[in-house]
Design a protein around this motif. Structure first.
Motif, mmCIF file in Angstrom:
data_model
loop_
_atom_site.group_PDB
_atom_site.id
_atom_site.type_symbol
_atom_site.label_atom_id
_atom_site.label_comp_id
_atom_site.label_asym_id
_atom_site.label_seq_id
_atom_site.Cartn_x
_atom_site.Cartn_y
_atom_site.Cartn_z
ATOM 1 N N PRO A 78 0.736 -1.272 -0.170
ATOM 2 C CA PRO A 78 0.000 -0.066 -0.068
ATOM 3 C C PRO A 78 0.893 1.274 -0.084
ATOM 4 O O PRO A 78 0.379 2.180 -0.499
ATOM 5 C CB PRO A 78 -0.984 -0.245 1.250
ATOM 6 C CG PRO A 78 -0.812 -1.633 1.530
ATOM 7 C CD PRO A 78 0.268 -2.155 1.032
ATOM 8 N N LYS A 121 0.648 6.413 -7.110
ATOM 9 C CA LYS A 121 -0.412 7.414 -7.440
ATOM 10 C C LYS A 121 0.004 9.047 -7.174
ATOM 11 O O LYS A 121 -0.635 9.430 -8.144
ATOM 12 C CB LYS A 121 -1.705 6.968 -6.212
ATOM 13 C CG LYS A 121 -2.514 5.888 -6.660
ATOM 14 C CD LYS A 121 -3.691 5.665 -5.956
ATOM 15 C CE LYS A 121 -4.803 6.577 -6.217
ATOM 16 N NZ LYS A 121 -5.825 6.428 -5.686
ATOM 17 N N ARG A 122 0.646 9.160 -6.327
ATOM 18 C CA ARG A 122 1.243 10.828 -6.203
ATOM 19 C C ARG A 122 2.263 10.898 -7.303
ATOM 20 O O ARG A 122 2.301 12.061 -7.528
ATOM 21 C CB ARG A 122 1.771 10.856 -4.651
ATOM 22 C CG ARG A 122 0.617 10.780 -3.898
ATOM 23 C CD ARG A 122 1.180 11.314 -2.472
ATOM 24 N NE ARG A 122 2.447 10.896 -2.167
ATOM 25 C CZ ARG A 122 2.544 9.589 -1.406
ATOM 26 N NH1 ARG A 122 1.530 8.994 -0.919
ATOM 27 N NH2 ARG A 122 3.929 9.176 -1.001
ATOM 28 N N ALA A 171 0.579 3.912 -2.756
ATOM 29 C CA ALA A 171 0.201 5.153 -2.870
ATOM 30 C C ALA A 171 1.270 6.298 -3.417
ATOM 31 O O ALA A 171 0.857 7.366 -3.860
ATOM 32 C CB ALA A 171 0.092 5.440 -1.352
ATOM 33 N N TYR A 172 2.571 5.944 -3.442
ATOM 34 C CA TYR A 172 3.522 6.861 -3.869
ATOM 35 C C TYR A 172 3.267 6.834 -5.355
ATOM 36 O O TYR A 172 3.643 7.935 -6.086
ATOM 37 C CB TYR A 172 4.847 6.157 -3.415
ATOM 38 C CG TYR A 172 6.090 7.022 -4.079
ATOM 39 C CD1 TYR A 172 6.664 8.109 -3.387
ATOM 40 C CD2 TYR A 172 6.652 6.638 -5.285
ATOM 41 C CE1 TYR A 172 7.292 8.907 -4.101
ATOM 42 C CE2 TYR A 172 7.622 7.391 -5.923
ATOM 43 C CZ TYR A 172 8.039 8.515 -5.056
ATOM 44 O OH TYR A 172 9.229 9.367 -5.476
ATOM 45 N N ALA A 180 -8.651 2.541 -8.419
ATOM 46 C CA ALA A 180 -8.552 3.341 -7.302
ATOM 47 C C ALA A 180 -8.897 4.753 -7.785
ATOM 48 O O ALA A 180 -9.201 5.128 -8.798
ATOM 49 C CB ALA A 180 -7.012 3.361 -7.017
#
Length: 105
Positions: free
Chosen positions: A79, A86-87, A83-84, A105
């Motif tokens: 996760p 996605k950013r 998340a990294y 997502a």
């Protein structure tokens, strides 16, 4: 990544199936599984002593760079790594085409 981390080497510890980054005597790790074509990142751990110092970002960036240099594709099940990416969507360039997590997502 913070400039002070750029010179710290990332270690790919195949016997433990983890990438390791040692900062100030503490080691952050990303656990992985590997096939001939893919590297799956499954879990990231940053010691409490390094939290908030950018160590998590540093190990993720160095690990993604290492995977890109290997020519393998990435399956980001962790996760934190997910998340990294996605950013920082430019890293999707190394994500395996079969990984559909970002589409949902």
């Amino acid at each position: 990544m913070k400039p002070e981390f750029t010179g710290i080497p990332l270690i790919k510890n195949d016997s433990e199936k983890q990438y390791e980054l040692t900062i100030e005597g503490y080691t952050a790790v990303i656990r992985f599984n590997e096939t001939p074509h893919h590297i799956t990142l499954v879990h990231t751990e940053v010691p409490a002593e390094l939290e908030g110092k950018g160590a998590g970002t540093a190990i993720v960036e160095k690990t993604l760079e290492s995977i890109e240099q290997s020519g393998k594709t990435l399956v980001p099940l962790c996760p934190f790594v997910f998340a990294y990416i996605k950013r920082h969507p430019d890293w999707k360039r190394i994500v395996d085409p079969g990984f559909k997590g970002f589409n949902q997502a």
